[in-house]
Design a protein around this motif. Sequence first.
Motif, PDB file in Angstrom:
ATOM      1  N   ASP A  19       2.751  10.101   3.277  1.00 20.60           N
ATOM      2  CA  ASP A  19       1.923   8.988   2.806  1.00 20.60           C
ATOM      3  C   ASP A  19       0.821   8.707   3.834  1.00 20.60           C
ATOM      4  O   ASP A  19       1.020   8.887   5.039  1.00 20.60           O
ATOM      5  CB  ASP A  19       2.807   7.756   2.613  1.00 20.60           C
ATOM      6  N   ASN A  36      -1.581   5.668  -2.710  1.00 24.39           N
ATOM      7  CA  ASN A  36      -2.430   6.857  -2.636  1.00 24.39           C
ATOM      8  C   ASN A  36      -1.572   8.124  -2.526  1.00 24.39           C
ATOM      9  O   ASN A  36      -0.425   8.071  -2.062  1.00 24.39           O
ATOM     10  CB  ASN A  36      -3.384   6.764  -1.435  1.00 24.39           C
ATOM     11  N   ASP A  37      -2.133   9.250  -2.964  1.00 22.31           N
ATOM     12  CA  ASP A  37      -1.409  10.526  -2.918  1.00 22.31           C
ATOM     13  C   ASP A  37      -1.133  10.939  -1.477  1.00 22.31           C
ATOM     14  O   ASP A  37      -1.948  10.677  -0.570  1.00 22.31           O
ATOM     15  CB  ASP A  37      -2.223  11.625  -3.605  1.00 22.31           C
ATOM     16  N   ASP A  45       0.813  -1.223   0.000  1.00 23.10           N
ATOM     17  CA  ASP A  45       0.000   0.000   0.000  1.00 23.10           C
ATOM     18  C   ASP A  45       0.839   1.262   0.000  1.00 23.10           C
ATOM     19  O   ASP A  45       0.312   2.360  -0.224  1.00 23.10           O
ATOM     20  CB  ASP A  45      -0.929   0.014   1.223  1.00 23.10           C
TER      21      ASP A  45
END
Length: 591
Positions: free
Chosen positions: A473, A436-437, A432
């Motif tokens: 993150d 994601n941004d 993960d």
Amino acid sequence: FLDKTTQSVQQEVLDRTEAFFLILAGAEPSIDEEMRTSLPNISRELIALKKPVTLVTPDELNVIAQRNHVDDIYLINETGIIFTTTYPEDMGFDLKSVGLESFLNDIMDSGRISLDRAAVNALNGEITKYAYYSHPGTGYIIETSIRLRDALERTKSIDFTSFLMDDLLQNVQTQNSFVKEIDLFSSNELSQFSLINEGRKMDPEIYKVAKAHGEVRLISEGNLTIYTHFRPKEKEADYTGNLTSMVVYDTSMPRDELTKTAWHTLLVLVIVTIVSFLVSGRLFRQLVLHRLMHITDCLHRIGDGDYSVRIDESGNDEFTLIASEINRMSGLVLAREEELRQLHQDQEKIIEERTRELRKLKDAFEQANIKLTMLNVITRHDIINQLTALSGFLDLVLEINTKEDVREYTSKCRQISEVIHELIIFTRIYEDIGINDPTWQNVRRTIEKAMMDHPDAHLDYDLPKENVFVLADPLFEKVFYTFIDNTLRHGEYATKFSVSYQFPGRDLVIVYKDDGAGVVDIDKTRLFEKGFGNHTGFGLFIAKEILAITQITIKETGEPGEGARFEIFVPEGFWKFASSETDTNIKPPSP
């Protein structure tokens, strides 16, 4: 006689100049597309350096500029200052001081690309195009520039100097043998550079007089130099503004050549006078007015953009010479237009082919990624289910079996199954990272959430009251979860931990410290390596990887026996103060 000659030469320069800038206007869209493609690539290469952007050197920028076919790169911070560039003359320049504050604020962190019209660079006289881009969350703007002279020659669309001059001087000398040199200068308050001879500059004092009076004539050592100030049509003037032409005439032409020219002129006047008396009005209209009307009509059509028009060149008189020269000029422009049209078509075909290839690769990649992700999820889920069942049976064995040797081996199997379970969880977390941004996260609230994930931990803790946000993150919480887990597992007699902030310059250092046994010096060099440690060996490795997504670094600086001490270094642009737990609009203070 001299005035007539200078007017003819000046008209030739004006015609050639306007033809060139028409072609330049047609070539600009392809250069725009090249700049739009290069800006995101440059942004990704800067991020890939994995270092604070303020530490990027001009040499590193030069390498990136060459790879992306731009001449110069400028990095601009939130205050509008150029803090790193490949063009040393502009280092430290404040763009907001020249009225660009609103423009820079619109670009900053917007993800949009903005392109300026081409203009003459006041420092070197080059016709230059500029583009701006700011990747969301970076806190700086990337400005690139391309010198159109080099871009046109690189794309083989046109040789700048060759076309602008071409056979101009030779053609003029055929009609006027005493013309020695021709040059063309951009002509404004900041720049008087030659558009033909790179690096050559006009005398500023001559520029001022030419601008005020339209023309300057200088005589020296047998030469007459005439500077003429003019402005191309409005459509082409966007590139250069006003121009000044320079023509050098040789005034030491032999007397007999002047006499011959005078007699020739006199003879022509006598013949014209005789013809005027001999021909009737009707014949005059047929021979003169009809041809003039025909030439005028063709010129109007050429002025409207129809360069395929051809004027009748029959006969052997001045009208024939005029028609021939006009046909030659329009044919030259028509040929250049056809070259540009063919170049544009070739580029469109290449773009279409590349787009189809990229679309196929993207579809194949997405399908493979979906299948791989599904396989990972299913495999991980099944392994965890089996480990859960295995752990349950091992717990039953421990409860019903009283033999010490059996209980010992069973307990070790139970520990091994727990390690395997944590390794499976590690693969899920590591997968993960970076998906994601990055988001702005409140440091204090993140630590409190990490403590909630340790409900059985009996540790006192002291957290700072300031609302500090870090761009990191979404797995940022796992970093502090790992710190607390290490304190519980390896701190031995640890009873508490604290978190504090330090502000070296415009950067931020987050300090985590406990009162446990600390880390021995021999372990510090390998502390963040994968697999190092007494447990799974992945906790601090994952923490380092999560922080590295946004250029954040970590190190352990504690003393053995005095507790573990972790320092997280957050560079400028990746942290902010806020007035509340949710407000992230306040910028970091000046040092």
